[in-house]
Design an enzyme around this catalytic site. Sequence first.
Site, short mmCIF file in Angstrom:
data_model
loop_
_atom_site.label_atom_id
_atom_site.label_comp_id
_atom_site.label_asym_id
_atom_site.label_seq_id
_atom_site.Cartn_x
_atom_site.Cartn_y
_atom_site.Cartn_z
N HIS A 143 0.77 -0.94 0.21
CA HIS A 143 0.06 -0.23 0.25
C HIS A 143 1.00 1.38 -0.06
O HIS A 143 1.57 0.81 0.47
CB HIS A 143 -1.50 0.03 1.54
CG HIS A 143 -1.64 -0.76 1.44
ND1 HIS A 143 -1.48 -1.98 1.98
CD2 HIS A 143 -2.97 -1.29 1.33
CE1 HIS A 143 -2.92 -2.45 2.29
NE2 HIS A 143 -3.38 -2.20 1.35
N ASP A 195 2.43 1.95 3.51
CA ASP A 195 3.21 1.24 4.37
C ASP A 195 4.39 0.95 3.75
O ASP A 195 5.43 0.73 3.91
CB ASP A 195 2.66 -0.73 4.34
CG ASP A 195 1.54 -0.82 3.28
OD1 ASP A 195 0.41 -1.15 3.73
OD2 ASP A 195 2.34 -1.23 2.16
N GLU A 197 -10.98 -6.70 -4.73
CA GLU A 197 -10.84 -7.89 -4.17
C GLU A 197 -12.46 -7.60 -3.16
O GLU A 197 -12.08 -6.52 -2.30
CB GLU A 197 -9.52 -7.32 -2.98
CG GLU A 197 -9.33 -8.38 -1.97
CD GLU A 197 -7.64 -7.98 -1.72
OE1 GLU A 197 -6.96 -7.81 -2.02
OE2 GLU A 197 -8.26 -8.31 -0.02
N ASP A 234 -11.07 -11.71 9.92
CA ASP A 234 -10.04 -11.88 9.00
C ASP A 234 -8.64 -11.97 9.51
O ASP A 234 -7.63 -11.37 9.99
CB ASP A 234 -9.67 -10.39 8.34
CG ASP A 234 -9.07 -11.13 6.47
OD1 ASP A 234 -9.27 -11.33 6.33
OD2 ASP A 234 -9.43 -9.53 6.07
#
Length: 440
Positions: free
Chosen positions: A103, A106, A234, A309
Amino acid sequence: MSKTYFPNIPTTIPFEGKNSKNPLAFKYYDRDQRVGSKTMAEHLRFSVAYWHTMLGNGADRFGGPSIERTWRQASDPMDRAKETLDAAFEFFQKLGIDYYCFHDRDIAPEGVTVTESIRNLQTIIGIAKQKQKATGVKLLWGTANLFSNPIYSQGAGTNPNALVMAHAATQVKNALEATKELGGENYVFWGGREGYETLLSTDLKREQEQMARFFQMAVDYKKKIGFKGQFLIEPKPAEPSKHQYDTDAATTLAFLREFDLIDDFKLNIEANHATLAGHTFEHELAVASAAGKLGSVDANRGDLLLGWDTDQFPTDVYSTTLAMVIILKQGGLGKGGLNFDAKVRRSSIDPSDLFYAHIGGMDAFARGLLIAHEIMEEKVFSKFVAERYKSFDSGMGAKIMSGKVGLSDLEKWAVKEGAPDLASGRQEMLENILNSYIFR
Ligand code: XLS
Ligand code: NI
Ligand code: NI
């Protein structure tokens, strides 16, 4: 020698075969081994998820960081980002993995102003480009983090405030440029906050129209800058939003068709998101693949007892085998790959745990590939499936499917023929056959 971040790890993780007891060796993943017409590395196209592997610190809802990394110590955020990049490339090379994903936030720190954030990203991308060139490691996909900053708490593209959408658009624009600059093969959209918490405040129709418009602007910009990568969405049903618009593969495909975006996107299917949606990983892969839209995979696993998750590394050979059957059947993932969107557990505090985790995931998929290849070569299930539908291949079945007959013709046929001969579904036999391949 320059600084090393993984001093206890040898320069390469060797392939030692299935009888090896060395935890820092591959048992099944032998990158140059040919499986059919491609090598294992070409089939599997493994990728490291930068956010989990390089930045994961073990924090959860009940406690702060449990993991300290030597590459996250510098007090200046840009120095920290540079050291993290050094550590990342050392990790990629030692592991022998070909791809990574990130990302914007990050790989480079957010600045105080929009302009500073853009500059930070560009600086880091410049260094990453050199490192890619020096090592041969490639970018599978880039993406923008449109969920961490509090401005996105009511959505990014679906935010009721147009200026928030503009901030999201700025991030996507710059993340797209960064991905292009690094030769990224795909660009991912995951809409963690593109959804809603309460209908009392939400105009659902409007938000979906906004989201479509947001995607359209990204498609237009992609064309404008000549980015050749594949766009991927996604799906995930919830978390962080209570209800996310890209709930699962079928919902996302319907959305793309409704808004005339279907030709510009494929799907990135994540195992843990599939199970959260109440599906199996294979189901989501099969739905995407049947539509010709299976573009890439976030390879992880959830925990069936936990409703969130958990992003664990995949180790279940049943699951990897069934996944690889679908992937082989469609002739591979093309520009996509198997990205380990997975993190080590809070208690796995040692840098070597990152190696064990990836080695396990790579071996589980390599093993799955080998088994799936045998299943495909020997046409184990495809023969059964073909036989099961053969009444539609000729005679009245073929006429039905070619549009030559209607309900009255079928009535006449049913009256004339009487009761059909029913064949056994043979599920148990098929499950035993699958086991016989897995435990060969
Ligand atoms: C979160 C998602 C995220 C995407 C990239 O659940 O899996 O990590 O893969 O934004
Ligand atoms: Ni993911
Ligand atoms: Ni996820």
